[in-house]
Design a protein around this motif. Structure first.
Motif, PDB file in Angstrom:
ATOM      1  N   HIS A  90     -24.700  61.691  46.857  1.00 24.80           N
ATOM      2  CA  HIS A  90     -24.073  61.529  45.540  1.00 24.80           C
ATOM      3  C   HIS A  90     -22.753  62.283  45.463  1.00 24.80           C
ATOM      4  N   PHE A  93     -20.047  60.423  47.400  1.00 24.40           N
ATOM      5  CA  PHE A  93     -19.619  59.213  46.682  1.00 24.40           C
ATOM      6  C   PHE A  93     -18.646  59.563  45.563  1.00 24.40           C
ATOM      7  N   HIS A  96     -15.251  60.962  46.743  1.00 17.38           N
ATOM      8  CA  HIS A  96     -14.372  59.892  47.213  1.00 17.38           C
ATOM      9  C   HIS A  96     -13.737  59.169  46.024  1.00 17.38           C
ATOM     10  N   PHE A 163     -22.464  51.963  51.969  1.00 15.56           N
ATOM     11  CA  PHE A 163     -21.871  53.035  51.172  1.00 15.56           C
ATOM     12  C   PHE A 163     -20.351  52.860  51.114  1.00 15.56           C
ATOM     13  N   SER A 166     -19.338  49.700  49.275  1.00 15.42           N
ATOM     14  CA  SER A 166     -19.492  49.806  47.828  1.00 15.42           C
ATOM     15  C   SER A 166     -18.250  50.441  47.198  1.00 15.42           C
ATOM     16  N   ILE A 167     -17.744  51.477  47.842  1.00 14.16           N
ATOM     17  CA  ILE A 167     -16.540  52.131  47.324  1.00 14.16           C
ATOM     18  C   ILE A 167     -15.335  51.209  47.471  1.00 14.16           C
ATOM     19  N   ALA A 187     -18.413  53.717  38.798  1.00 12.70           N
ATOM     20  CA  ALA A 187     -18.952  54.420  39.974  1.00 12.70           C
ATOM     21  C   ALA A 187     -20.400  54.886  39.790  1.00 12.70           C
ATOM     22  N   TYR A 191     -23.383  53.621  42.261  1.00 15.81           N
ATOM     23  CA  TYR A 191     -24.120  54.582  43.086  1.00 15.81           C
ATOM     24  C   TYR A 191     -25.615  54.515  42.794  1.00 15.81           C
TER      25      TYR A 191
END
Length: 206
Positions: A90, A93, A96, A163, A166-167, A187, A191
């Motif tokens: 977490h 994520f 970032h 991961f 997704s970003i 976000a 997540y």
């Protein structure tokens, strides 16, 4: 021989160049950025710029090296401060997302370099950043599997790819939205879906 004061001046100029390029990339296609435009943004001559960089590729190599250093250092700090694999994932994520929100030109630069047909130094550094980033994610996922936080059947490299993807998807969507806080708003939900897909499920009888 270069004096200490000159060395500091050169370092300061390189830092100013990075700041200028990242800011310009948030406003236009990075491939359209010219050395003349960079110099104009910095209010210096092209000659002054070329005293520190031989060409545009060298400028972007320096910019992406800066990006790689900043992102990975923040990721490492987030991991070190975490108390569990789940909290580490977490933290990475959100770290970032916060970095991209603060520097919207960065993903444009990375996407642009990775799309280059020919091998370039900036492309090599960008690819290396993704590889090292994925390795850190895989360590977190493996630790989570070992500690029973993540499903044992997970394909670790696939989770790392999910991961990162997704970003990247959030960033691409944010480029299409007029809402300035799109990344920050979306976000947490993205997540949560990612975590739900990988976390270990326990039956009611456990």
């Amino acid at each position: 021989m270069e004096t200490e004061s000159n060395y500091r001046s050169a370092e300061a100029r390189r830092a100013e160049t990075i700041t200028a390029v990242v800011a310009m990339a948030a406003e236009q296609n990075p491939s359209s950025i010219t050395t003349a435009a960079i110099a104009e943004r910095m209010k210096v001559s092209q000659g002054a710029l070329f005293r520190h960089f031989p060409n545009k590729e060298a400028i972007f190599e320096t910019v992406i090296s800066w990006v790689a250093e900043r992102i990975l250092s923040r990721v490492d700090a987030a991991i070190s401060a975490a108390t569990s694999p789940t909290s580490a994932l977490h933290a990475v994520f959100m770290t970032h997302i916060e970095f991209v929100s603060a520097h919207p030109g960065v993903p444009r630069i990375l996407f642009g370099e990775l799309q280059q047909a020919r091998p370039t130094a900036p492309k090599r550094i960008a690819h290396g950043l993704i590889t090292r980033y994925a390795q850190r994610l895989q360590h977190i996922v493996d630790a989570g599997k070992t500690q029973g936080e993540f499903a044992q059947t997970l394909d670790t490299p696939a989770v790392a790819s999910l991961f990162i993807g997704s970003i990247q998807g959030l960033v691409m969507q944010s480029m299409l939205q007029a809402e300035p806080h799109y990344l920050d708003n979306q976000a947490p939900q993205v997540y949560a879906l990612l975590l739900r897909a990988i976390e270990e499920r326990h039956s009611c009888n456990d």
